[in-house]
Write an enzyme that holds these catalytic residues in place. Structure first.
Site, PDB file in Angstrom:
ATOM      1  N   ASP A 162      37.521 -36.280  28.548  1.00 15.84           N
ATOM      2  CA  ASP A 162      37.940 -35.253  27.743  1.00 15.84           C
ATOM      3  C   ASP A 162      39.652 -34.914  28.042  1.00 15.84           C
ATOM      4  OD1 ASP A 162      37.873 -33.699  25.273  1.00 15.84           O
ATOM      5  OD2 ASP A 162      36.033 -32.880  26.144  1.00 15.84           O
ATOM      6  N   ASP A 179      36.652 -31.977  17.041  1.00 14.84           N
ATOM      7  CA  ASP A 179      35.086 -32.147  17.244  1.00 14.84           C
ATOM      8  C   ASP A 179      34.674 -32.057  15.845  1.00 14.84           C
ATOM      9  OD1 ASP A 179      35.434 -32.128  19.966  1.00 14.84           O
ATOM     10  OD2 ASP A 179      34.622 -30.260  20.189  1.00 14.84           O
TER      11      ASP A 179
END
Length: 405
Positions: free
Chosen positions: A169, A224
């Site tokens: 990430d 997301d």
């Protein structure tokens, strides 16, 4: 490749599809051309990854029992038999502090057996095990360390635990160039002594599709996803613009599947799955498969739709026609076939037409059409176009196989 031993009509179709692809005519939105790609040489990701990830459903409540039971369910539901193989822990698996030697440590309250034992259990089911870190000082949850400055050490730790997949990430970093930070981890896992699928996530901020193929097996093109129609549809749109950069070894990633999490209808989840399959997106389940409904499992287990996603030609399909809320998406497949989605984003049923010239078929081609959700062939062969009535927020998905032309 076009073979000189093909019948003449097959050669015509093969040459026509190859011409369209090489000239970028699948891309009607931004004129992009297929890209010559330098790939990460780890031999992984020849087709898009399939599996499960903990984040969408469990967030920071994930624990080792959840992972073990999910691995069990992956097998008992039959998902593993249709291609789902990775069981991936996302954020929140580690303690906030490293140990005295600087190693990452599993959170004792949630993973008392340790990560290696958990990976061993997943492997015992014939599955592969994935883990998470971030190119920052902390992960996105801020509950555990990131791997910035510890890339080599953490990669070796992951390899020693038997990790097969790393989601990396982009949170809580030092504002250095993301290419530099993500490349460091790519090199580290390449040198760790174990093949590890590298799933890079910078949320598409630095347009990773244009550069990440040489360091990663997949790269996020979006933020997301959320379990609602607007989020799903907008992620498909955003991912579509990068289609020319995807292919075997490296894939565009519009984020995980929300199918089964409850905030969309069965029809909308079918659209979600169909689009992700056509876009050659990773198929990473995001629901609790231990309690998945029969409708959810039926969508996730549709072998015909999965076959589009896993087609060895590896060409990402695209949006080729948009008329208001009515769209046609299409892409070439192996064996001279074409996959087509008729997508109705509007509020009432409507007829949608795919013309051969828009989807990469010669105008005189006669095709057999297979409906991938009805699991049946249309009663007669088609020439020139395909028209079908599509319900609101639904898709019709077909594989077209030329029989002459």
């Amino acid at each position: 490749m076009v073979s000189i031993f093909l019948p003449s009509w097959r050669k015509t179709v093969s040459i026509f599809l190859l011409f369209l692809f090489l000239n970028g005519l699948w891309d009607h939105t931004n004129g992009a051309r297929p890209i010559r790609r330098r790939l990460l040489a780890n031999g992984l990701g020849k087709t898009p990854q399939m599996g499960w990830n903990s984040w969408n459903r469990f967030r920071c409540t994930v624990d080792e029992n959840t992972i073990r039971e999910t691995a069990d369910a992956m097998v008992s539901t039959g998902l593993s038999k249709v291609g789902y193989e990775y069981v991936n822990i996302d954020d929140c698996w580690g303690e906030l502090k490293r140990d005295a030697q600087g190693n990452l440590v599993a959170r004792a309250s949630k993973f008392p057996s340790g990560i290696k034992a958990l990976a061993d259990y997943v492997h015992s089911k014939g599955l592969k095990f994935g883990i998470y870190s971030s190119a920052g000082f902390l992960t996105c949850s801020k509950t555990m360390p990131g791997s910035l400055g510890y890339e080599e050490q953490d990669a070796k730790t992951f390899a020693s635990w038997g990790v097969d997949y790393l989601k990396y990430d982009h949170c809580n970093h030092d504002a250095t160039n993301p290419r530099e930070r993500h490349t460091k981890m790519s090199k580290a896992i390449s040198n760790a002594g174990r093949p590890i699928f590298y799933s890079m996530c910078d949320w598409g901020f630095e347009h990773p599709a244009t550069w990440a193929a040489k360091i990663a097996n997949s790269w996020r093109t979006t933020g997301d996803i959320r379990d609602n129609w607007h989020s799903m549809a907008s992620h498909a749109d955003h991912n579509d613009q990068w289609a020319a950069y995807a292919g075997p070894g490296g894939w565009n990633d519009p984020d995980m599947l929300e199918i089964g999490n409850g905030n969309m209808s069965t029809t909308e989840y079918q659209s979600h799955f169909s689009l992700w399959a056509l876009m050659k997106a990773p198929l990473l389940v995001g629901c609790d498969i231990r309690s998945a409904t029969s409708e959810t499992l039926e969508i996730l287990s549709n072998k015909e739709v999965i076959s589009v996603n896993q087609d060895p030609l590896g060409v990402q399909g695209k949006k080729v026609i948009q008329q208001g809320h009515l769209e046609v998406w299409a892409g070439p497949m192996s064996k001279n076939r074409v996959v087509v989605i008729l997508w109705n984003r509007g509020g009432s049923e409507a007829a949608i037409t795919a013309n051969w010239g828009d989807i990469g078929l010669p105008s005189n081609a006669i095709v057999q059409a297979r409906d991938l959700w009805a699991h049946s062939y249309l009663p007669s062969n088609l020439q020139g176009n395909l028209t079908s009535t599509v319900d609101s927020h639904a898709v019709k998905m077909y594989i077209l196989t030329p029989t002459s032309g």
